[in-house]
Design a protein around this motif. Structure first.
Motif, PDB file in Angstrom:
ATOM      1  N   SER A   1      78.701 118.299  56.724  1.00  0.00           N
ATOM      2  CA  SER A   1      78.804 119.536  55.957  1.00  0.00           C
ATOM      3  C   SER A   1      78.953 120.724  56.896  1.00  0.00           C
ATOM      4  CB  SER A   1      77.579 119.724  55.062  1.00  0.00           C
ATOM      5  OG  SER A   1      76.422 119.865  55.848  1.00  0.00           O
ATOM      6  N   ASP A   2      79.468 121.799  56.367  1.00  0.00           N
ATOM      7  CA  ASP A   2      79.592 123.042  57.126  1.00  0.00           C
ATOM      8  C   ASP A   2      78.310 123.830  56.911  1.00  0.00           C
ATOM      9  OD1 ASP A   2      80.134 125.543  58.161  1.00  0.00           O
ATOM     10  OD2 ASP A   2      82.164 125.644  57.325  1.00  0.00           O
TER      11      ASP A   2
ATOM     12  N   LYS B   1      78.098 127.259  55.347  1.00  0.00           N
ATOM     13  CA  LYS B   1      78.407 127.436  53.925  1.00  0.00           C
ATOM     14  C   LYS B   1      77.430 126.738  52.996  1.00  0.00           C
ATOM     15  CE  LYS B   1      83.215 128.209  54.783  1.00  0.00           C
ATOM     16  NZ  LYS B   1      84.434 127.614  55.129  1.00  0.00           N
ATOM     17  N   ALA B   2      76.737 125.730  53.472  1.00  0.00           N
ATOM     18  CA  ALA B   2      75.791 124.987  52.651  1.00  0.00           C
ATOM     19  C   ALA B   2      74.564 124.664  53.492  1.00  0.00           C
ATOM     20  CB  ALA B   2      76.429 123.694  52.143  1.00  0.00           C
TER      21      ALA B   2
ATOM     22  N   GLU C   1      71.485 122.061  54.013  1.00  0.00           N
ATOM     23  CA  GLU C   1      70.911 120.769  53.671  1.00  0.00           C
ATOM     24  C   GLU C   1      69.444 120.698  54.097  1.00  0.00           C
ATOM     25  OE1 GLU C   1      72.626 116.445  53.881  1.00  0.00           O
ATOM     26  OE2 GLU C   1      72.074 117.144  55.877  1.00  0.00           O
TER      27      GLU C   1
ATOM     28  N   ARG D   1      78.328 109.722  55.191  1.00  0.00           N
ATOM     29  CA  ARG D   1      78.700 110.942  54.468  1.00  0.00           C
ATOM     30  C   ARG D   1      79.422 111.914  55.385  1.00  0.00           C
ATOM     31  NH1 ARG D   1      73.061 111.908  51.229  1.00  0.00           N
ATOM     32  NH2 ARG D   1      73.150 109.955  50.049  1.00  0.00           N
TER      33      ARG D   1
END
Length: 150
Positions: free
Chosen positions: A65-66, A69-70, A72, A62
């Motif tokens: 992710s940033d 901003k997100a 997890e 995957r």
């Protein structure tokens, strides 16, 4: 052999992130570090592996992710005292991290704050009064109700 946890984090600037975690008291283990990753020891059983994005993608199908901003995952470390919570969060701020991106938690028997590393990963630091937790659980036989969540 004791069970261990390895937290793997993708980072944009490996040298900067390594210096940040060292400023918090993590020790770099050179045996498992190279130009693509830094092995940062919090304790004998808690290890944070910092990976360049390219290296991290060798382990995950995957995209990275940033974390600014997100979200997890929220990571949490225990502390021995309320003062130790404050001290670690202060060290994070001094080292260039964000201080208290999440609300401060003060429930009397439990106290927690948070910091953000240079890549936006949020770490909580929590102290719990074991005597107060034991007292609140006295006479309660339901194992699930003995679980304290932050």
């Amino acid at each position: 052999m004791q069970r261990m946890i390895f937290v793997n984090l993708p980072v944009r600037d490996l040298a900067r992130s390594t210096a940040f975690y060292e400023a918090l008291g993590f020790a770099k283990n050179p045996q498992f570090s190279n130009d693509d990753a830094s092995c940062m020891m919090w304790s004998e059983v808690i290890v944070v592996m910092l990976h360049t994005h390219e290296h991290f993608l060798r382990f995950s199908p995957r995209p990275v992710s940033d974390a600014t901003k997100a979200c997890e995952v929220l990571l949490c470390l225990s502390a021995e005292t309320r003062e130790a919570v404050d001290a670690l969060v202060q060290k994070a701020g001094t080292a260039g991290g964000g201080v208290d991106p999440c609300p401060v938690q003060d429930h009397g028997f439990m106290y927690g704050r948070s910091y953000e590393d240079p890549d936006g990963h949020i770490w909580e630091v929590v102290w719990m009064d074991p005597a107060a937790v034991a007292e609140s659980n006295a006479g309660n036989t339901d194992a699930q109700s003995r679980t304290v969540t932050a």
